[in-house]
Design an enzyme around this catalytic site. Structure first.
Site, mmCIF file in Angstrom:
data_model
loop_
_atom_site.group_PDB
_atom_site.id
_atom_site.type_symbol
_atom_site.label_atom_id
_atom_site.label_comp_id
_atom_site.label_asym_id
_atom_site.label_seq_id
_atom_site.Cartn_x
_atom_site.Cartn_y
_atom_site.Cartn_z
ATOM 1 N NE ARG A 80 44.009 49.404 35.009
ATOM 2 C CZ ARG A 80 43.992 50.402 34.755
ATOM 3 N NH1 ARG A 80 44.437 51.346 35.523
ATOM 4 N NH2 ARG A 80 43.770 50.684 33.387
ATOM 5 C CE1 TYR A 97 40.893 40.399 31.279
ATOM 6 C CE2 TYR A 97 38.698 40.472 31.470
ATOM 7 C CZ TYR A 97 39.660 41.053 30.910
ATOM 8 O OH TYR A 97 39.653 41.821 29.706
ATOM 9 C CG ASP A 138 46.302 47.169 32.932
ATOM 10 O OD1 ASP A 138 45.899 48.102 32.067
ATOM 11 O OD2 ASP A 138 45.242 47.301 33.772
ATOM 12 C CG ASP A 142 47.636 48.828 38.663
ATOM 13 O OD1 ASP A 142 48.044 50.165 39.195
ATOM 14 O OD2 ASP A 142 47.798 48.760 37.444
#
Length: 302
Positions: A181, A75, A47, A89
């Site tokens: 997300r 992550y 993103d 987000d």
């Protein structure tokens, strides 16, 4: 006759430590121009607000992109509790809020439901296609979307910090197709407090690690000349990290490069298993091992 694409015919991997604020396509375009590369592509979108590993393949290395895309990834991210957004987000609009703030014990208990084989509904603002159109395009137009769930393998999800009552730090290791997300959104719902991703960084992707391999855009811009830029590249063979290797005799090189089956020397391979063949340390082809011959599906011309 097709026009030849302009640029240098280079092959290899560049692991960019992507900064926040750029799309993955923006980064690929900047890097392609800097290297004056004829062909480039990336293995796994990040993103715009996310940072970390964006693995970019040049030339013949683009043929190994699927193996990195399919690989496990890790992550580190921060979830803000108490609010859900339309994008899941911090970039989106708040659509629901909650005053509930679970303690660490409740968060750890809820996390257990997100480990192993799970079903995940992608965010409405995602690149998933609906009738040939990207979901995010429809979502931006205000359309209410119902996306189908997808299976996702989650190897590990850990609570690593609690900076404040509103913020939770987590680390995730998962397979192909995972949306961080969506993890934040679903965890917030499971806890009853709602939540969305505030910060996100990809730590590693397959064989590529942000700390060990990552190169900043600033360093790429400073490198300047082609020789200094090419010194930043990793070999295309790194993209084949998850496949067994077989040795290709000199007499088999030509046949494999022409797409024909040829004898290779492998150890412990099963009939029909996918592997790659090398000669003098260079990748020649990827294919299926069948009775001592490699039947190529991808060949490399470097």
């Amino acid at each position: 006759m097709a026009r030849r694409r302009k640029g240098r015919d280079i092959s290899g991997w560049l692991v960019v430590d992507k900064p926040a604020g750029l799309t993955s396509a923006d980064v690929v375009n900047k890097v392609r121009r800097a290297f004056d590369a004829r062909k480039a592509g990336h293995a796994g979108t990040l993103d715009p607000a996310a940072t970390g590993v964006l693995a970019i393949a040049f030339g013949e290395a683009t043929k190994t992109v699927p193996y990195v895309t399919d690989a496990m990834k890790a992550y580190r991210f921060t979830v803000r509790l108490g609010a859900e957004t339309n994008t899941d987000d911090a970039e989106g609009e708040v659509v629901r809020t909650s005053d509930l703030r679970p303690d660490d014990a409740a968060i750890k208990a809820a996390i257990s439901a997100f480990i192993g084989e799970i079903e995940q509904v992608p965010p409405a603002f995602s690149a998933v296609k609906i009738d040939g159109e990207r979901a995010y395009k429809r979502a931006r137009e205000g359309e209410e979307l119902t996306l189908a769930s997808r299976p996702l393998w989650v190897e590990e999800l850990l609570l690593t910090g609690r900076p404040s009552e509103d913020l939770v730090e987590l680390e995730l290791t998962c397979g192909k197709g995972g949306y961080v997300r969506a993890i934040a959104r679903d965890l917030g719902r499971a806890l009853g407090c709602l939540g969305h991703v505030e910060t996100l960084r990809r730590l590693w992707s397959g064989p590529f690690d942000a700390e060990e391999d990552g190169v900043s855009l600033a360093r790429i811009e400073e490198a300047g000349d082609p020789e200094a830029l090419d010194a930043l590249l990793l070999p295309l063979e790194d993209g084949l990290f998850d496949l067994p290797e077989a040795r290709c005799p000199a007499e088999s090189v030509g046949r494999l490069k022409n797409g024909n089956p040829a004898p290779v020397i492998g150890t412990g391979l099963e009939y029909g298993e996918e592997c790659w063949a090398s000669h003098d340390g260079r990748a020649i082809a990827v294919g299926r091992w069948k009775g001592g011959d490699l039947h190529p599906s991808r060949v490399f011309h470097t």
